[in-house]
Design a protein around this motif. Sequence first.
Motif, PDB file in Angstrom:
ATOM      1  N   ALA A 122       0.815  -1.226   0.000  1.00 25.97           N
ATOM      2  CA  ALA A 122       0.000   0.000   0.000  1.00 25.97           C
ATOM      3  C   ALA A 122       0.838   1.262   0.000  1.00 25.97           C
ATOM      4  O   ALA A 122       0.480   2.259  -0.650  1.00 25.97           O
ATOM      5  CB  ALA A 122      -0.939  -0.014   1.201  1.00 25.97           C
ATOM      6  N   HIS A 123       1.973   1.269   0.712  1.00 32.32           N
ATOM      7  CA  HIS A 123       2.770   2.494   0.800  1.00 32.32           C
ATOM      8  C   HIS A 123       3.498   2.815  -0.506  1.00 32.32           C
ATOM      9  O   HIS A 123       3.979   3.926  -0.692  1.00 32.32           O
ATOM     10  CB  HIS A 123       3.783   2.400   1.949  1.00 32.32           C
ATOM     11  CG  HIS A 123       4.910   1.439   1.700  1.00 32.32           C
ATOM     12  ND1 HIS A 123       4.775   0.066   1.818  1.00 32.32           N
ATOM     13  CD2 HIS A 123       6.199   1.653   1.315  1.00 32.32           C
ATOM     14  CE1 HIS A 123       5.927  -0.517   1.536  1.00 32.32           C
ATOM     15  NE2 HIS A 123       6.799   0.418   1.222  1.00 32.32           N
ATOM     16  N   ARG A 124       3.554   1.859  -1.430  1.00 31.32           N
ATOM     17  CA  ARG A 124       4.187   2.098  -2.741  1.00 31.32           C
ATOM     18  C   ARG A 124       3.157   2.213  -3.859  1.00 31.32           C
ATOM     19  O   ARG A 124       3.524   2.438  -4.997  1.00 31.32           O
ATOM     20  CB  ARG A 124       5.138   0.944  -3.070  1.00 31.32           C
ATOM     21  CG  ARG A 124       6.328   0.809  -2.144  1.00 31.32           C
ATOM     22  CD  ARG A 124       7.197  -0.351  -2.584  1.00 31.32           C
ATOM     23  NE  ARG A 124       7.612  -0.217  -3.984  1.00 31.32           N
ATOM     24  CZ  ARG A 124       8.107  -1.223  -4.710  1.00 31.32           C
ATOM     25  NH1 ARG A 124       8.235  -2.419  -4.176  1.00 31.32           N
ATOM     26  NH2 ARG A 124       8.455  -1.023  -5.963  1.00 31.32           N
ATOM     27  N   ARG A 125       1.911   2.054  -3.552  1.00 26.70           N
ATOM     28  CA  ARG A 125       0.860   1.931  -4.566  1.00 26.70           C
ATOM     29  C   ARG A 125       0.152   3.247  -4.803  1.00 26.70           C
ATOM     30  O   ARG A 125      -0.181   3.972  -3.880  1.00 26.70           O
ATOM     31  CB  ARG A 125      -0.146   0.884  -4.101  1.00 26.70           C
ATOM     32  CG  ARG A 125      -1.303   0.614  -5.048  1.00 26.70           C
ATOM     33  CD  ARG A 125      -2.414  -0.144  -4.324  1.00 26.70           C
ATOM     34  NE  ARG A 125      -1.921  -1.235  -3.515  1.00 26.70           N
ATOM     35  CZ  ARG A 125      -2.586  -1.729  -2.475  1.00 26.70           C
ATOM     36  NH1 ARG A 125      -3.749  -1.210  -2.105  1.00 26.70           N
ATOM     37  NH2 ARG A 125      -2.082  -2.743  -1.783  1.00 26.70           N
ATOM     38  N   ARG A 126      -0.079   3.547  -6.076  1.00 27.59           N
ATOM     39  CA  ARG A 126      -0.916   4.662  -6.487  1.00 27.59           C
ATOM     40  C   ARG A 126      -1.939   4.101  -7.475  1.00 27.59           C
ATOM     41  O   ARG A 126      -1.559   3.630  -8.542  1.00 27.59           O
ATOM     42  CB  ARG A 126      -0.092   5.778  -7.144  1.00 27.59           C
ATOM     43  CG  ARG A 126       0.948   6.414  -6.229  1.00 27.59           C
ATOM     44  CD  ARG A 126       0.283   7.243  -5.141  1.00 27.59           C
ATOM     45  NE  ARG A 126       1.288   7.880  -4.281  1.00 27.59           N
ATOM     46  CZ  ARG A 126       1.755   7.344  -3.166  1.00 27.59           C
ATOM     47  NH1 ARG A 126       1.346   6.128  -2.802  1.00 27.59           N
ATOM     48  NH2 ARG A 126       2.635   7.977  -2.419  1.00 27.59           N
ATOM     49  N   ALA A 127      -3.201   4.129  -7.121  1.00 25.67           N
ATOM     50  CA  ALA A 127      -4.228   3.536  -7.990  1.00 25.67           C
ATOM     51  C   ALA A 127      -5.425   4.479  -8.077  1.00 25.67           C
ATOM     52  O   ALA A 127      -5.868   5.032  -7.057  1.00 25.67           O
ATOM     53  CB  ALA A 127      -4.660   2.173  -7.458  1.00 25.67           C
TER      54      ALA A 127
END
Length: 243
Positions: A122-127
Amino acid sequence: MRERHGLQGLLRGFRRVGPDRGDGGLRAAGDPELLLRVLCHEFRTPVSTLTSLTRALADDGRVLTGADRLAITRLARDQAVHLQALLRDATASTGALALTAQPEPAVPLAGILREVATLVPAHRRRARATRRAADCPVPARRTRQVLVNLMENALRHGPVDGQVGLYAAVRRPGLRLLVTDEGRVDDALLDALRQPVPAAGMSGLGLWIVRQLVTADGGAVHVHRLRPRGVALEVLLPYAGHG
């Protein structure tokens, strides 16, 4: 009639649709070396995906919501089914590879995006997806495997702690999917996106397979440089309701 995964079509026989344009196209049926490489790659992707998913479930330091766990479970199930299908077709010695769009259920894109996004912490994700894109019906298995391949590619080639993005919107002439990472556009990437036949070895094979699957649905794949840094792989798919 039994539904066929888009990647199962890869095991049906590389047959050209339409006249020979003289551009290399798809290599003729009966190429055992290319068949083996495609099989190895397509076994590697779901195995890598299942490894990432089980690691996420076992990571005590990673907070997962109920929705996260459900999406992980569904993607793990789908990748296990994909592995079973590859094994079944490989052991059946179906021979050459074919890339034709097999009939399969159309599902709203939102569910596939939710599943594929769980591959990235989650801390690396952009969606982000527009509501119209999220509701857009897409071929379930082909679209899922295209996005899984692109996400795995971003995780493999982007910086270890870099951000990975997954975006969807409806724009003319259709549905636009973007997978981004903080890597760079290099010659190897450009070659993988323009060569009609993949280079020797495994390098670039995943992107070549993505191109074949997207092309089978009448779409296209493009690459973009991002500023100040990064790369975006864009998948464009036709969508009759784009108007």
